[in-house]
Design a protein around this motif. Structure first.
Motif, PDB file in Angstrom:
ATOM      1  N   CYS A  98      11.814   6.112 -13.756  1.00  0.00           N
ATOM      2  CA  CYS A  98      12.504   6.916 -15.125  1.00  0.00           C
ATOM      3  C   CYS A  98      11.807   7.948 -15.715  1.00  0.00           C
ATOM      4  CB  CYS A  98      13.020   5.570 -16.177  1.00  0.00           C
ATOM      5  SG  CYS A  98      13.556   6.882 -18.052  1.00  0.00           S
ATOM      6  N   CYS A 103      11.688   7.778 -19.939  1.00  0.00           N
ATOM      7  CA  CYS A 103      10.772   6.627 -20.220  1.00  0.00           C
ATOM      8  C   CYS A 103       9.392   7.104 -20.082  1.00  0.00           C
ATOM      9  CB  CYS A 103      11.544   5.543 -19.353  1.00  0.00           C
ATOM     10  SG  CYS A 103      12.954   5.430 -20.908  1.00  0.00           S
ATOM     11  N   ARG A 136      11.773   1.212 -14.905  1.00  0.00           N
ATOM     12  CA  ARG A 136      13.084   0.486 -15.630  1.00  0.00           C
ATOM     13  C   ARG A 136      14.127   0.114 -14.693  1.00  0.00           C
ATOM     14  NH1 ARG A 136       9.379   1.775 -18.719  1.00  0.00           N
ATOM     15  NH2 ARG A 136       9.552   2.026 -20.698  1.00  0.00           N
ATOM     16  N   CYS A 191      19.050   5.103 -17.158  1.00  0.00           N
ATOM     17  CA  CYS A 191      18.602   3.987 -17.033  1.00  0.00           C
ATOM     18  C   CYS A 191      19.137   3.218 -18.631  1.00  0.00           C
ATOM     19  CB  CYS A 191      17.682   4.350 -18.245  1.00  0.00           C
ATOM     20  SG  CYS A 191      16.217   3.433 -18.239  1.00  0.00           S
ATOM     21  N   CYS A 225      16.244   3.776 -22.144  1.00  0.00           N
ATOM     22  CA  CYS A 225      17.241   4.789 -22.886  1.00  0.00           C
ATOM     23  C   CYS A 225      18.744   5.882 -22.642  1.00  0.00           C
ATOM     24  CB  CYS A 225      15.874   6.173 -22.205  1.00  0.00           C
ATOM     25  SG  CYS A 225      16.012   7.115 -21.041  1.00  0.00           S
TER      26      CYS A 225
HETATM   27 ZN   LIG Z   1      14.444   5.485 -19.135  1.00  0.00          ZN
END
Ligand SMILES: [Zn+2]
Length: 235
Positions: A21, A24, A28, A58, A61
């Motif tokens: 991700c 992030c 993930r 994701c 997030c």
């Molecule tokens: Zn993420």
């Protein structure tokens, strides 16, 4: 009164998986989802509209991506690819340096480099055993009799066909995901193994040029990196 009439998507999850991700900045889990836009009136879906393309979300997030987000390897996959590339380079350079008869300094330099790359339980006998297995895939009748380890798989590319194929398959998929310093670092790692018993032999140089080519480096940049490695003082 705003947004009494609105269009928004309803998603359903098709698949779960792991990806890198970008939001992030790490590995993930994602859910692959397909959706359909609905016309909502006062929050109530009334009319189905166009289907949306598949997306990845994701689970940490909730950032949403197109399917091309999967083209970016996860950190753990990248690490495995990097280790594999280090391994292929060390074996090929060792083969070019004399294979089973390579100088102890070269062998030890290869072991040290690979331990540093994550093969923590590797030692010289294990490395030579791996080299024997890799070299025996060449289909060369002379390499099977083991009469003279030095000639196993040595040919114009410097390391034997099987190890040459391994260089290409280990490095080429990795190279697009590395930046310049990461590319030259891999090449330098191989160069330092070759230099452990003195200046480059022709076979070592030709293997290292193949490494540079697999990394996508030009011949000049490859030769400059090899020259810089040769100037590096070694303990
Ligand atoms: Zn993420």
């Amino acid at each position: 009164m705003t947004h009494v009439v609105a269009v928004s998507a309803r998603w359903h999850t098709e698949l779960l998986g792991e990806f890198y991700c970008l939001a992030c900045g790490g590995d993930r889990n994602y859910r692959r989802q397909r959706g359909r836009n609905w016309l909502r009136v006062a929050g109530i879906p009334l009319l189905p509209l166009r289907r949306t393309a598949a997306t990845l979300q994701c689970t940490s997030c909730r950032a949403r991506y197109g399917m091309d987000a999967l083209a970016h390897p996860t950190s753990s996959l990248l690490l495995a690819m990097l280790r594999n590339a280090h391994h292929a380079i060390a074996l090929a350079v060792l083969a070019a340096s004399g294979g089973q008869d390579a100088a102890p300094g070269v062998r030890d330099a290869a072991v040290t480099a690979l331990r540093g790359a994550g093969y923590t339980d590797l030692d010289a006998p294990k490395l030579l055993a791996e080299l024997a297995v890799a070299g025996s895939d060449d289909g060369d009748p002379d390499s099977a009799d083991g009469a003279d380890g030095a000639d196993v798989g040595i040919d114009i590319c410097g390391c034997g066909a099987a190890l040459l194929v391994e260089l290409h398959t280990a490095i080429e998929p990795l190279a697009p995901h590395l930046l310049g310093p990461g590319l030259t670092r891999l090449l330098t790692q191989g160069a330092l193994i070759a230099l452990a018993d003195g200046p480059y032999r022709p076979a070592e140089r030709s293997v290292l040029r193949v490494v540079g080519q697999c990394l996508g480096l030009g011949r000049e940049e490859t030769d400059a990196t090899l020259a810089a490695a040769a100037r590096t003082p070694r303990s």
